[in-house]
Design a protein around this motif. Structure first.
Motif, PDB file in Angstrom:
ATOM      1  N   THR A   1      71.216  30.476  57.618  1.00 21.10           N
ATOM      2  CA  THR A   1      71.518  31.117  56.259  1.00 21.10           C
ATOM      3  C   THR A   1      71.245  29.890  55.051  1.00 21.10           C
ATOM      4  O   THR A   1      70.495  30.228  54.215  1.00 21.10           O
TER       5      THR A   1
ATOM      6  N   LEU B   1      69.411  39.301  54.741  1.00 23.89           N
ATOM      7  CA  LEU B   1      70.040  38.821  56.093  1.00 23.89           C
ATOM      8  C   LEU B   1      70.258  40.031  56.960  1.00 23.89           C
ATOM      9  O   LEU B   1      70.665  41.087  56.679  1.00 23.89           O
TER      10      LEU B   1
ATOM     11  N   ALA C   1      77.708  35.435  55.412  1.00 25.71           N
ATOM     12  CA  ALA C   1      76.644  34.721  55.360  1.00 25.71           C
ATOM     13  C   ALA C   1      76.136  34.953  53.742  1.00 25.71           C
ATOM     14  O   ALA C   1      75.528  34.090  53.080  1.00 25.71           O
TER      15      ALA C   1
END
Length: 282
Positions: free
Chosen positions: A18, A34, A87
Motif C-alpha cells: 500500500t 487496491l 489499505a
C-alpha cells in the motif's frame, strides 16, 4: 485513465504494498486501485464432495457440506473487503485522494491480465502470506512476471521512499526502450540514476552506455554509470549495496544475460534476496 494497481492480501506485506503503491500513484499523478483476489484453488466457487463420502451417505450431508463451503467463501470475501478498506484508509492517510477498491474470485495472474488495458504500474509484494517468514518468493510472482506485460514493482516488507535508483542496462534494443521509458516517466524525476552494464568494458559497451546516459541527461536526470565484469546477479547486488541504492530497475531484455533474470532461476534468486524494491520494465 490508467491506474497504479496494488495487490492486497492477508500477509503483512500488504502494508508495504500500500505504501509503495501510494508513493507511485502520487509521483505518477494517477489513480490508485487496491486489488484483492480470492484464490479459487483455496476457495472454489463450487466443491464436488461426491467422491469424498461413501455410498449410502445421506443427500443432506452433501447439502450441509455445500452450505459450509458457501459460508466459508462468503467470510473470506468479507475478510478481503476489510483488508481493502484498511489499505484504503492508510493510503488516504499518506495523501492519496483517488483510491478505488476491486475484488475478484479467481486466479490472480489471470485476473491481472484482464486489467492490462487500465494498468500503468502493478505493485506486488515479494512474498505472500505463505512465504513472509522465508526467502522464498510468493508462489504467484513468477507467473505474474511472465504474463503481465506492464511495469511491475515488486516490493519488500519494509517501506522506504526511494531517493535514488540503479538501472541494469545491456545495450539491446529492448533495453534502450527501457531507458526511454525511465527518462520520460515522472516516477523518478529529481532522483539520481546509476546505470550499470555487467560485462567487458569494450568500446562498443562504453558507447552504448554513454548513449543511454546522454538520453537520461536530456531529461535533466542526474546520471552516473559504470561497466563491471562478473556474474549478473551478484554484480548487481554488490553495486547496489556499495552505493546504497534504494531501487533496482531492470528490463525483460531478449538475447542477453539479463533475460535469465526473468525466464530462469536467476530472477528467483534476485527477487528472493531483494531488500529493496525491484522495478521490472516490460
Amino acid at each position: 485513465m490508467k491506474h497504479v494497481i496494488a495487490c492486497i492480501d492477508e500477509s503483512r506485506m500488504a502494508h508495504a504494498v500500500t505504501q509503495y503503491a501510494t508513493w507511485s500513484a502520487q509521483r505518477l499523478q494517477t489513480p490508485l486501485t487496491l486489488f484483492h483476489v480470492l484464490d479459487e484453488l483455496r476457495y472454489p466457487v463450487k466443491s464436488d464432495m461426491t467422491g469424498n463420502i461413501g455410498l449410502g451417505s445421506r443427500e443432506s450431508l452433501l447439502e450441509e457440506l455445500a452450505e459450509l463451503d458457501e459460508r466459508r467463501n462468503k467470510l473470506a470475501l468479507e475478510h478481503g473487503h476489510h483488508l481493502l478498506e484498511a489499505a484504503k484508509s492508510y493510503a488516504e492517510e499518506m495523501g492519496a485522494d483517488d483510491v478505488h477498491l476491486r475484488q475478484r474470485h479467481g486466479d490472480l495472474a489471470e485476473s491481472l491480465a484482464t486489467l492490462e488495458d487500465e494498468l500503468r504500474l502493478l505493485v506486488i509484494g515479494l512474498h505472500g502470506a505463505e512465504t513472509c517468514d522465508s526467502d522464498r518468493l510468493g508462489h504467484q510472482i513468477e507467473t505474474i512476471v511472465r504474463n503481465v506485460r506492464r511495469p511491475i514493482l515488486a516490493v519488500p516488507e519494509n517501506y522506504k521512499a526511494p531517493t535514488n535508483v540503479m538501472l541494469a542496462f545491456d545495450g539491446s534494443d529492448v533495453s534502450r526502450k527501457g531507458v526511454k521509458m525511465l527518462a520520460e516517466s515522472p516516477l523518478f524525476v529529481g532522483m539520481p540514476i546509476h546505470v550499470v552494464m555487467v560485462g567487458a568494458a569494450t568500446a562498443d559497451a562504453n558507447a552504448s552506455v554513454e548513449a543511454a546516459v546522454s538520453h537520461l541527461q536530456e531529461f535533466r536526470h542526474q546520471v552516473s554509470y559504470e561497466i563491471r565484469a562478473g556474474e549478473v546477479e551478484s554484480t548487481l547486488r554488490d553495486i547496489q549495496q556499495e552505493r546504497n541504492i534504494d531501487m533496482l530497475i531492470m528490463g525483460a531484455y531478449s538475447h542477453s544475460k539479463l533475460r535469465q533474470l526473468f525466464m530462469g532461476s536467476t530472477t528467483s534468486k534476485v527477487l528472493s534476496l531483494a531488500t529493496t524494491p525491484v522495478l521490472l520494465l516490460r
